[in-house]
Scaffold this active site. Structure first.
Site, PDB file in Angstrom:
ATOM      1  N   HIS A  11       0.803  -1.232   0.000  1.00 36.30           N
ATOM      2  CA  HIS A  11       0.000   0.000   0.000  1.00 36.30           C
ATOM      3  C   HIS A  11       0.830   1.274   0.000  1.00 36.30           C
ATOM      4  CE1 HIS A  11      -3.933  -1.932   0.894  1.00 36.30           C
ATOM      5  NE2 HIS A  11      -3.164  -2.838   1.479  1.00 36.30           N
ATOM      6  N   LYS A  57      -8.527  13.794   5.170  1.00 35.25           N
ATOM      7  CA  LYS A  57      -7.714  12.570   5.138  1.00 35.25           C
ATOM      8  C   LYS A  57      -6.673  12.719   6.227  1.00 35.25           C
ATOM      9  CE  LYS A  57      -6.819  13.645   0.713  1.00 35.25           C
ATOM     10  NZ  LYS A  57      -6.942  12.576  -0.260  1.00 35.25           N
ATOM     11  N   ARG A  58      -5.880  11.667   6.500  1.00 40.47           N
ATOM     12  CA  ARG A  58      -4.822  11.831   7.483  1.00 40.47           C
ATOM     13  C   ARG A  58      -3.925  13.002   7.084  1.00 40.47           C
ATOM     14  NH1 ARG A  58      -4.279   7.927  11.683  1.00 40.47           N
ATOM     15  NH2 ARG A  58      -2.374   9.059  12.136  1.00 40.47           N
ATOM     16  N   LYS A  98     -14.878   8.311  -3.407  1.00 43.04           N
ATOM     17  CA  LYS A  98     -16.099   8.625  -2.659  1.00 43.04           C
ATOM     18  C   LYS A  98     -16.660   9.983  -3.067  1.00 43.04           C
ATOM     19  CE  LYS A  98     -14.165   6.008   1.067  1.00 43.04           C
ATOM     20  NZ  LYS A  98     -13.269   6.053   2.222  1.00 43.04           N
TER      21      LYS A  98
HETATM   22  C1  7GP Z   1      -2.898   3.703   2.079  1.00 38.81           C
HETATM   23  C2  7GP Z   1      -2.360   4.525   0.926  1.00 38.81           C
HETATM   24  O1  7GP Z   1      -1.651   5.640   1.439  1.00 38.81           O
HETATM   25  C3  7GP Z   1      -3.539   4.990   0.071  1.00 38.81           C
HETATM   26  O2  7GP Z   1      -3.068   5.661  -1.047  1.00 38.81           O
HETATM   27  C4  7GP Z   1      -4.359   3.780  -0.352  1.00 38.81           C
HETATM   28  O3  7GP Z   1      -5.523   4.205  -1.011  1.00 38.81           O
HETATM   29  C5  7GP Z   1      -4.749   2.954   0.852  1.00 38.81           C
HETATM   30  O4  7GP Z   1      -3.602   2.569   1.585  1.00 38.81           O
HETATM   31  C6  7GP Z   1      -5.494   1.697   0.475  1.00 38.81           C
HETATM   32  O5  7GP Z   1      -4.766   0.961  -0.446  1.00 38.81           O
HETATM   33  N1  7GP Z   1      -1.801   3.260   2.920  1.00 38.81           N
HETATM   34  C7  7GP Z   1      -1.935   3.287   4.239  1.00 38.81           C
HETATM   35  O6  7GP Z   1      -2.975   3.647   4.790  1.00 38.81           O
HETATM   36  C8  7GP Z   1      -0.765   2.842   4.986  1.00 38.81           C
HETATM   37  O7  7GP Z   1      -0.668   3.021   6.173  1.00 38.81           O
HETATM   38  C9  7GP Z   1       1.374   1.898   4.901  1.00 38.81           C
HETATM   39  O8  7GP Z   1       0.183   2.248   4.265  1.00 38.81           O
HETATM   40  C10 7GP Z   1       1.394   0.495   5.296  1.00 38.81           C
END
Ligand code: 7GP
Length: 828
Positions: free
Chosen positions: A367, A560-561, A675
């Site tokens: 991710h 978002k975060r 969304k």
């Molecule tokens: C997130 C990504 O930042 C986001 O772009 C994506 O849509 C989402 O995953 C689902 O695939 N990643 C995280 O939230 C995260 O913590 C590090 O990734 C492990």
């Protein structure tokens, strides 16, 4: 559940309670006693909380029947989703909708909105990764896939954010105070071992056997959460593990002799494992307790999976045909050495046979490509906590490197680049590499991202394993929650044209509303719905912040975060730029400007100082701008406190423009972009993540793209290093305003401006001019409301691709090799 049941309850309610009861109850309680005994309170006492409790328990009972039938029928063949995060949000509304009783509740005239609003979010996740897992559970059940989610039952979910004097303050989230959606399974426990040592001996056949012994034991206790599919009896299971001291661990001796504190010490230590969700999004902090959480949950889940498989009495080689395990990022990677350990040490399989089973069982979803989020664990830490697993990881690495050596005999560098063990001090285990080596498929979450992992961080692995091991599954969202539940009026409008709600299960049917993009009546209805949704958000903003915003203004939203790579700093600098421009105008000129409300929301990781500075700056800018009598409705700046899933359900339907403006190449996919467009808003975005595919689907005339491309980012960073950062003129004025103290605290904000001036890693300056100009063109476009409506309707019509159902079908076909299993209507 039905009108007659409700009436029979109603007859027994005293008059003065009837209004409250009628307002809030859509329960399935047969009679007054039923209600009173279940909730342990009298009907005379029925407040909103009780009404929620009653309704939730009634719907839960409905789910249990289908859930039991589903579990009986899906005995062995299963898809398992291991995720350390499941960001579920609220369950009641979703349960009513999926079971198909929401309309019954509405028809009876009850105010379900108030009841629903009582529920706490199940916030067992940080952001995108956790919410994706939740959307996938909804799709798996809705499409009748036999699937389980496995996670941790954190006593405290992600912290609650309060904004005090403009600063983020973290408050614990006691979400378990009342949670009717879980079932403790006191009979489902697994003893999990930590620490200890490995003893070796040769068995009668001369084979070396490893025994992991003398460890500390903690018990994992299962809690099950039913996951109802939409418009199907299939009700899947989410199993969450809670930690407690192993029975017999409690020291009665000490307790009896008065050393109470010492005697409960072990108990508390054990319970700590599942106590908190680490509040880091896209960041790895390498804490020992986190590693303990990971092993605890992986080991408990695998034990459960293996136990169920063994009941089938099938041969081990059938394991990967019966079970597919998907790793949601690298957090569950320890499941790989754990399964190998079970097969070799406990079940007596030889290494190669076991390894073959392991690799064919696991799939790994990546991710993020950002270095700071790629997990590594120090070898001494793993050695201490999981000595046998470290041996297994070394052996996996040895076999792997021998293979690489044979395939690329002359490339010595390659060996150190791809080794699972990084030769640093201390040595580190690279979890992503272990996940690749131990899985048969690796996927990214949007096309650009999947290409990037193949050409950057995992480049060597493509050489080693070939292209076929790497694939893409572009993310999606569940239209049940993110359209029908969040925006019931829009869903109803669409259904009125499509002749029903089939689109909620086949989102591509949305394309049929393209035909209405020029239909006057449809446009008007579409516009009215947007206005009503904006009014709902405006009311919420008024209630929570005291600021009045005009629903006729352009709502520009970034929720978002908070992360430097997501560039909320670019947004707030742009807002300041706009404010300065408005201040420089005459009142007449100002009147001609498109009024705007800039809305921010999101949590910063508690230790992420720069992200906290951004939140503070947004709040200070809001304080100044919102109280500036010259500005009035021309600009308002809002920070929505404690952004979460249920708030997103109010926010997403209310946007005109939403911001997805990460530095190109950094946002793996993004899912809120989907969304917002599905709810009739347009996007300002960079060519990053799923924005690119959204553009492909909806047409580039219906999205506002700007900024440098991923392929140029490294060159620009290189330039910054060697030639310094060129600060854009407009941005310089913004910085001057900040430094002048216009928003107070100029010292605190200098960290934010300095990082741009010093290296501008996130290209804030390089993208600033294009960003502001794009916002100007958005103002222009928004003035022509008819053209704007045309764009938004077309965009909605073309979002069919981004349903999570499509993702699940792709995973099922390309990675898991599983088929749906519809329940027979009569159950089993
Ligand atoms: C997130 C990504 O930042 C986001 O772009 C994506 O849509 C989402 O995953 C689902 O695939 N990643 C995280 O939230 C995260 O913590 C590090 O990734 C492990």
């Amino acid at each position: 559940f039905g009108a007659s049941d409700i009436k029979s309850v109603e007859a027994e309610i005293p008059d003065e309670q009837k209004t409250a009861w009628k307002k809030h109850t859509a329960s399935g309680f047969k009679n007054k006693e039923d209600f009173e005994t279940t909730l342990a309170r009298s009907l005379y006492n029925c407040d909103e909380g009780a009404a929620y409790g009653g309704t939730a328990l009634a719907f839960r009972d409905r789910l249990i029947i289908d859930w039991n039938k589903t579990q009986q029928s899906h005995t062995f063949a299963d898809q398992k989703h291991l995720s350390l995060e499941f960001l579920m949000g609220r369950a009641l509304d979703n349960a009513m909708l999926n079971v198909g009783l929401k309309d019954v509740a509405r028809d009876l005239g009850f105010r379900m909105e108030d009841v629903i609003g009582i529920e706490r979010d199940a916030a067992l996740g940080n952001g995108g990764l956790g919410r994706l897992a939740a959307c996938f559970l909804d799709s798996l059940a809705s499409l009748d896939y036999p699937a389980w989610g496995y996670g941790l039952r954190y006593r405290y979910g992600i912290f609650k954010q309060e904004i005090i004097n403009g600063y983020q303050v973290e408050v614990p989230d006691y979400w378990l105070d009342f949670n009717p959606w879980e079932f403790p399974r006191h009979d489902v426990t697994v003893d999990i071992q930590f620490y200890g040592n490995v003893r070796k001996y040769n068995d009668d056949n001369g084979r070396q056997v490893s025994v992991w012994e003398n460890g500390e034991i903690v018990t994992a206790n299962a809690y099950d959460v039913p996951i109802p599919g939409y418009n199907t009896p299939t009700t899947n299971n989410l199993r969450l593990w809670s930690s407690k001291a192993a029975s017999g661990e409690f020291d009665f001796q000490k307790f009896n002799s008065g050393e109470y504190e010492q005697s409960v010490h072990d108990q508390m230590r054990a319970e700590t494992i599942s106590a908190v969700l680490y509040p880091n999004d896209n960041l790895d902090r390498g804490k020992e307790l986190r590693l303990k959480q990971q092993y605890f949950w992986c080991a408990a889940s695998l034990h459960d999976i293996v136990r169920r498989f063994k009941k089938s009495k099938k041969a081990w080689k059938e394991f990967p045909n019966q079970i597919a395990i998907q790793l949601n990022d690298t957090h569950p990677t320890l499941a790989i050495p754990e399964l190998q350990r079970i097969l070799v040490d406990n079940e007596g399989l030889d290494w190669d046979t076991a390894w073959n089973i392991v690799v064919n069982t696991f799939g790994y979803t990546n991710h993020t490509v950002m270095a700071e989020a790629l997990e590594k664990w120090s070898v001494p830490l793993i050695q201490h906590l999981l000595p046998r697993h470290l041996e297994i990881i070394y052996e996996i690495n040895l076999h792997f490197l021998q293979y690489v050596e044979r395939t690329f005999p002359k490339d010595r560098d390659m060996l150190s680049r791809v080794s699972i063990v990084e030769e640093s001090n201390p040595k580190m285990i690279r979890m992503a590499f272990l996940a690749i080596v131990g899985s048969h498929k690796v996927n990214g979450v949007a096309e650009l991202h999947s290409d990037l992992i193949k050409t950057t961080i995992f480049k060597d692995f493509v050489k080693i394993y070939g292209q076929d091991k790497f694939t893409n599954v572009t993310n999606g969202i569940t239209p049940r929650r993110w359209l029908h539940q969040a925006n019931p009026k829009l869903s109803e409008l669409i259904a009125s044209k499509l002749g029903g709600y089939d689109f909620l299960k086949d989102l591509t049917l949305l394309h049929k509303i393209e035909a209405y993009a020029d239909d006057k009546q449809f446009r008007k209805a579409f516009q009215d719905i947007k206005y009503a949704n904006k009014t709902r958000l405006a009311n919420y903003i008024k209630e929570t912040t005291g600021v009045s915003v005009n629903p006729a203004a352009l709502f520009d939203i970034q929720v978002k975060r908070i992360h430097e790579y997501k560039r909320q700093q670019l947004n707030i600098f742009g807002v300041i730029h706009r404010y300065l421009a408005l201040k420089a105008m005459s009142p007449e000129e100002r009147k001609k400007m498109q009024p705007r409300v800039s809305i921010f929301g999101g949590k910063a990781a508690p230790g992420y100082w720069m992200a906290k500075c951004i939140i503070h700056l947004v709040n200070e800018v809001g304080r100044v701008v919102n109280n500036d009598p010259e500005i009035g409705d021309a600009l308002k700046v809002i920070f929505i406190e404690d952004y979460n899933v249920s708030k997103c359900e109010i926010i997403a339907p209310a946007s005109d423009i939403s911001e997805h403006i990460s530095t190109a190449g950094t946002e793996a996919s993004g899912t809120s972009n989907m969304k917002f467009v599905l709810n009739g808003g347009l996007i300002i975005g960079t060519c990053d993540g799923a924005n690119i595919e959204i553009t492909r689907e909806i047409g580039e005339e219906n999205i506002f793209l700007f900024g440098n491309l991923a392929e140029d980012v490294e060159d620009i960073r290189h330039q910054h290093t060697y030639e310094g950062v060129l600060i854009d003129d407009g941005l310089q004025k913004v910085f001057d305003a900040i430094h002048s103290g216009m928003f107070g605290h100029s010292d605190e904000f200098s960290a934010l401006t300095n990082t741009v001036v010093n290296h501008d890693h996130w290209l804030t300056s390089a993208d600033f001019e294009a960003y502001c100009k794009t916002h100007d063109s958005i103002d222009e476009a928004f003035k022509d409301q008819e053209a704007w409506l045309h764009k938004t309707i077309l965009a909605v019509a073309r979002m069919g691709f981004f349903t999570a159902d499509r993702c699940i079908e792709e995973y099922a076909e390309m990675i898991w090799n599983v088929e749906p299993q519809k329940l027979k209507q009569n159950g089993a």
